[in-house]
Motif scaffolding. Structure first.
Motif, PDB file in Angstrom:
ATOM      1  N   ALA A  32       0.847  -1.195   0.000  1.00 46.97           N
ATOM      2  CA  ALA A  32       0.000   0.000   0.000  1.00 46.97           C
ATOM      3  C   ALA A  32       0.883   1.246   0.000  1.00 46.97           C
ATOM      4  CB  ALA A  32      -0.889  -0.001   1.246  1.00 46.97           C
ATOM      5  N   TYR A  33       0.250   2.379  -0.262  1.00 46.47           N
ATOM      6  CA  TYR A  33       0.936   3.665  -0.128  1.00 46.47           C
ATOM      7  C   TYR A  33       0.093   4.573   0.752  1.00 46.47           C
ATOM      8  CZ  TYR A  33       4.415   2.790  -3.750  1.00 46.47           C
ATOM      9  OH  TYR A  33       5.467   2.294  -4.465  1.00 46.47           O
ATOM     10  N   GLU A  34       0.750   5.233   1.702  1.00 46.11           N
ATOM     11  CA  GLU A  34       0.042   6.237   2.500  1.00 46.11           C
ATOM     12  C   GLU A  34       0.200   7.597   1.839  1.00 46.11           C
ATOM     13  OE1 GLU A  34      -0.095   8.414   6.860  1.00 46.11           O
ATOM     14  OE2 GLU A  34       1.182   6.657   6.628  1.00 46.11           O
ATOM     15  N   THR A  35      -0.907   8.310   1.731  1.00 40.32           N
ATOM     16  CA  THR A  35      -0.930   9.621   1.085  1.00 40.32           C
ATOM     17  C   THR A  35      -0.501  10.704   2.065  1.00 40.32           C
ATOM     18  OG1 THR A  35      -2.865   8.816  -0.112  1.00 40.32           O
ATOM     19  CG2 THR A  35      -2.411  11.171  -0.231  1.00 40.32           C
ATOM     20  N   LEU A  36       0.433  11.549   1.631  1.00 43.78           N
ATOM     21  CA  LEU A  36       0.907  12.652   2.472  1.00 43.78           C
ATOM     22  C   LEU A  36       0.887  13.939   1.653  1.00 43.78           C
ATOM     23  CD1 LEU A  36       3.842  10.539   3.820  1.00 43.78           C
ATOM     24  CD2 LEU A  36       1.954  11.332   5.236  1.00 43.78           C
ATOM     25  N   LEU A  37       0.462  15.012   2.278  1.00 46.04           N
ATOM     26  CA  LEU A  37       0.338  16.276   1.565  1.00 46.04           C
ATOM     27  C   LEU A  37       1.594  17.120   1.764  1.00 46.04           C
ATOM     28  CD1 LEU A  37      -1.738  17.769  -0.140  1.00 46.04           C
ATOM     29  CD2 LEU A  37      -2.676  18.755   1.947  1.00 46.04           C
ATOM     30  N   ARG A  38       2.105  17.709   0.680  1.00 42.80           N
ATOM     31  CA  ARG A  38       3.279  18.587   0.750  1.00 42.80           C
ATOM     32  C   ARG A  38       2.905  19.952   0.205  1.00 42.80           C
ATOM     33  NH1 ARG A  38       4.767  15.555   3.763  1.00 42.80           N
ATOM     34  NH2 ARG A  38       6.518  14.104   3.796  1.00 42.80           N
ATOM     35  N   ALA A  73      -5.678  11.431  -4.573  1.00 38.97           N
ATOM     36  CA  ALA A  73      -5.008  10.179  -4.202  1.00 38.97           C
ATOM     37  C   ALA A  73      -5.680   8.978  -4.876  1.00 38.97           C
ATOM     38  CB  ALA A  73      -5.023  10.006  -2.685  1.00 38.97           C
ATOM     39  N   ILE A  74      -7.010   8.999  -4.932  1.00 32.84           N
ATOM     40  CA  ILE A  74      -7.736   7.885  -5.542  1.00 32.84           C
ATOM     41  C   ILE A  74      -7.491   7.847  -7.046  1.00 32.84           C
ATOM     42  CG2 ILE A  74     -10.091   7.059  -6.066  1.00 32.84           C
ATOM     43  CD1 ILE A  74     -10.826   7.740  -3.153  1.00 32.84           C
ATOM     44  N   GLU A  75      -7.429   9.029  -7.643  1.00 37.51           N
ATOM     45  CA  GLU A  75      -7.123   9.138  -9.082  1.00 37.51           C
ATOM     46  C   GLU A  75      -5.743   8.539  -9.387  1.00 37.51           C
ATOM     47  OE1 GLU A  75      -6.090  13.059 -11.521  1.00 37.51           O
ATOM     48  OE2 GLU A  75      -8.017  13.206 -10.484  1.00 37.51           O
ATOM     49  N   GLU A  76      -4.764   8.845  -8.535  1.00 41.19           N
ATOM     50  CA  GLU A  76      -3.408   8.297  -8.719  1.00 41.19           C
ATOM     51  C   GLU A  76      -3.423   6.770  -8.546  1.00 41.19           C
ATOM     52  OE1 GLU A  76      -0.124   9.738  -8.914  1.00 41.19           O
ATOM     53  OE2 GLU A  76      -0.683  11.861  -8.922  1.00 41.19           O
ATOM     54  N   ALA A  77      -4.089   6.318  -7.475  1.00 42.65           N
ATOM     55  CA  ALA A  77      -4.078   4.885  -7.139  1.00 42.65           C
ATOM     56  C   ALA A  77      -4.698   4.032  -8.240  1.00 42.65           C
ATOM     57  CB  ALA A  77      -4.810   4.649  -5.824  1.00 42.65           C
ATOM     58  N   LEU A 108     -14.329   7.391  -5.957  1.00 40.63           N
ATOM     59  CA  LEU A 108     -14.198   5.978  -6.360  1.00 40.63           C
ATOM     60  C   LEU A 108     -14.867   5.750  -7.713  1.00 40.63           C
ATOM     61  CD1 LEU A 108     -14.906   4.195  -2.945  1.00 40.63           C
ATOM     62  CD2 LEU A 108     -12.713   4.200  -4.155  1.00 40.63           C
ATOM     63  N   ALA A 109     -16.042   6.345  -7.886  1.00 40.72           N
ATOM     64  CA  ALA A 109     -16.771   6.167  -9.147  1.00 40.72           C
ATOM     65  C   ALA A 109     -16.015   6.813 -10.308  1.00 40.72           C
ATOM     66  CB  ALA A 109     -18.170   6.768  -9.021  1.00 40.72           C
ATOM     67  N   ALA A 110     -15.502   8.024 -10.077  1.00 33.77           N
ATOM     68  CA  ALA A 110     -14.812   8.750 -11.152  1.00 33.77           C
ATOM     69  C   ALA A 110     -13.567   8.013 -11.629  1.00 33.77           C
ATOM     70  CB  ALA A 110     -14.447  10.159 -10.681  1.00 33.77           C
ATOM     71  N   SER A 111     -12.866   7.358 -10.695  1.00 30.45           N
ATOM     72  CA  SER A 111     -11.600   6.719 -11.072  1.00 30.45           C
ATOM     73  C   SER A 111     -11.747   5.227 -11.314  1.00 30.45           C
ATOM     74  CB  SER A 111     -10.591   6.923  -9.952  1.00 30.45           C
ATOM     75  OG  SER A 111     -11.038   6.219  -8.816  1.00 30.45           O
ATOM     76  N   GLN A 112     -12.947   4.685 -10.989  1.00 30.11           N
ATOM     77  CA  GLN A 112     -13.192   3.243 -11.132  1.00 30.11           C
ATOM     78  C   GLN A 112     -12.276   2.399 -10.230  1.00 30.11           C
ATOM     79  OE1 GLN A 112     -15.664   1.755 -13.686  1.00 30.11           O
ATOM     80  NE2 GLN A 112     -16.298   3.722 -12.889  1.00 30.11           N
ATOM     81  N   LEU A 113     -11.826   3.000  -9.118  1.00 28.40           N
ATOM     82  CA  LEU A 113     -10.986   2.244  -8.183  1.00 28.40           C
ATOM     83  C   LEU A 113     -11.874   1.311  -7.357  1.00 28.40           C
ATOM     84  CD1 LEU A 113      -7.898   2.246  -7.084  1.00 28.40           C
ATOM     85  CD2 LEU A 113      -8.900   3.386  -5.100  1.00 28.40           C
ATOM     86  N   ASP A 114     -11.444   0.067  -7.204  1.00 26.58           N
ATOM     87  CA  ASP A 114     -12.190  -0.873  -6.365  1.00 26.58           C
ATOM     88  C   ASP A 114     -12.139  -0.370  -4.916  1.00 26.58           C
ATOM     89  OD1 ASP A 114     -12.698  -3.147  -4.589  1.00 26.58           O
ATOM     90  OD2 ASP A 114     -12.734  -4.313  -6.444  1.00 26.58           O
ATOM     91  N   GLY A 240       6.978   8.915  -8.994  1.00 27.60           N
ATOM     92  CA  GLY A 240       7.953   7.963  -8.459  1.00 27.60           C
ATOM     93  C   GLY A 240       7.311   6.640  -8.084  1.00 27.60           C
ATOM     94  N   VAL A 241       6.031   6.689  -7.711  1.00 24.40           N
ATOM     95  CA  VAL A 241       5.314   5.472  -7.304  1.00 24.40           C
ATOM     96  C   VAL A 241       5.227   4.506  -8.479  1.00 24.40           C
ATOM     97  CG1 VAL A 241       3.079   4.538  -6.598  1.00 24.40           C
ATOM     98  CG2 VAL A 241       3.966   6.602  -5.517  1.00 24.40           C
ATOM     99  N   ILE A 242       4.860   5.038  -9.639  1.00 24.27           N
ATOM    100  CA  ILE A 242       4.731   4.204 -10.838  1.00 24.27           C
ATOM    101  C   ILE A 242       6.068   3.524 -11.136  1.00 24.27           C
ATOM    102  CG2 ILE A 242       4.142   4.210 -13.308  1.00 24.27           C
ATOM    103  CD1 ILE A 242       1.701   5.054 -11.836  1.00 24.27           C
ATOM    104  N   ASP A 243       7.163   4.307 -11.046  1.00 24.30           N
ATOM    105  CA  ASP A 243       8.503   3.761 -11.327  1.00 24.30           C
ATOM    106  C   ASP A 243       8.852   2.661 -10.324  1.00 24.30           C
ATOM    107  OD1 ASP A 243       8.673   5.600 -13.334  1.00 24.30           O
ATOM    108  OD2 ASP A 243       9.883   7.038 -12.199  1.00 24.30           O
ATOM    109  N   LEU A 244       8.561   2.909  -9.053  1.00 25.73           N
ATOM    110  CA  LEU A 244       8.898   1.950  -7.999  1.00 25.73           C
ATOM    111  C   LEU A 244       8.123   0.635  -8.196  1.00 25.73           C
ATOM    112  CD1 LEU A 244      10.690   1.897  -5.440  1.00 25.73           C
ATOM    113  CD2 LEU A 244       8.702   2.555  -4.116  1.00 25.73           C
TER     114      LEU A 244
END
Length: 248
Positions: A32-38, A73-77, A108-114, A240-244
């Protein structure tokens, strides 16, 4: 003045969402990834989250700010591998927002994330305040299929009663216990007790603040499910997440 800058940053979406991996102790893979705001404030550099979150809470913009983070965050995930979940922290003010559940449903609906790939993290103070209402909200999120984690466990004064108040999916053991692991024998005893307690209640456990192989080994030996900390990775931007994940 900082408040004005913060409003502008939200309006122009010039804040950044970073992610820190939570790693499975058995496979050493990212679970998993925890979302942090910068916030890189123009002319001031990076502002500590502790500072700008408290400004946001005082001024009430924590709710629109939190909604933005949820959507982002949901869009990224949604672009990650299917088995990787995204964790988002909710502040007590967000929990009180009547539109919270609708925001999560919409994102969730917009990004189709389960929904099972979304984990909401709350701190104990959320359950101390407006208890009935907040527990109803947690149940509503849980009914969507979203997972609920209790963050910074062990720092509050009545932690155990919270585990009876709501059936959490996960307990996150506060980093302060890791810091004292080498110097205080009671830290390991507490970590061990929390992990056993979690497992006996059917909750998974994550140890925060893991910086050394020794700390990793200590919690893994106790049966901890996940770890998070600088040993694996600091928070990184979404790209960076995608690369990792590809590297894995």
């Amino acid at each position: 003045e900082a408040m004005e800058d913060l409003r502008n940053a939200l309006a122009t979406e010039s804040m950044d969402v970073y992610f820190q991996p939570l790693v499975n102790t058995r496979t050493r893979k990212v679970a998993a990834y925890e979302t942090l705001l910068r916030w890189n404030r123009p002319g001031h550099g990076l502002v500590s989250p502790a500072v700008f979150i408290s400004i946001a809470e005082e001024t009430g913009i924590i709710v629109p700010l939190g909604d933005w983070v949820i959507r982002k965050a949901i869009e990224e995930a949604a672009q990650w591998r299917d088995e990787v979940t995204v964790a988002i922290n909710l502040s007590p003010a967000q929990m009180k927002s009547p539109s919270l559940v609708a925001t999560v449903v919409g994102a969730l609906a917009a990004s189709q994330l389960d929904p099972s790939r979304l984990e909401i993290e709350i701190v104990e103070s959320v359950l101390m305040d407006e208890t009935e209402q907040n527990i109803r909200t947690l149940h509503a999120l849980r009914e969507l299929g979203v997972k609920i984690a209790l963050d910074d466990f062990g720092t509050g004064y009545s932690s155990l009663s919270y585990l009876r108040a709501f059936p959490f999916d996960k307990i996150k053991i506060d980093r302060s216990f890791m810091r004292d692991l080498e110097t205080r024998g009671d830290s390991l005893a507490i970590i061990k007790a929390v992990i056993e307690l979690g497992h006996s209640l059917g909750m998974s456990t994550t140890a925060e603040g893991i910086e050394t192989e020794e700390q990793l080994e200590a919690v893994r030996a106790q049966g901890c499910n996940e770890v998070q900390g600088f040993l694996f990775s600091p928070p990184i931007p979404g790209s960076g997440v995608i690369d990792l994940l590809k590297a894995q």
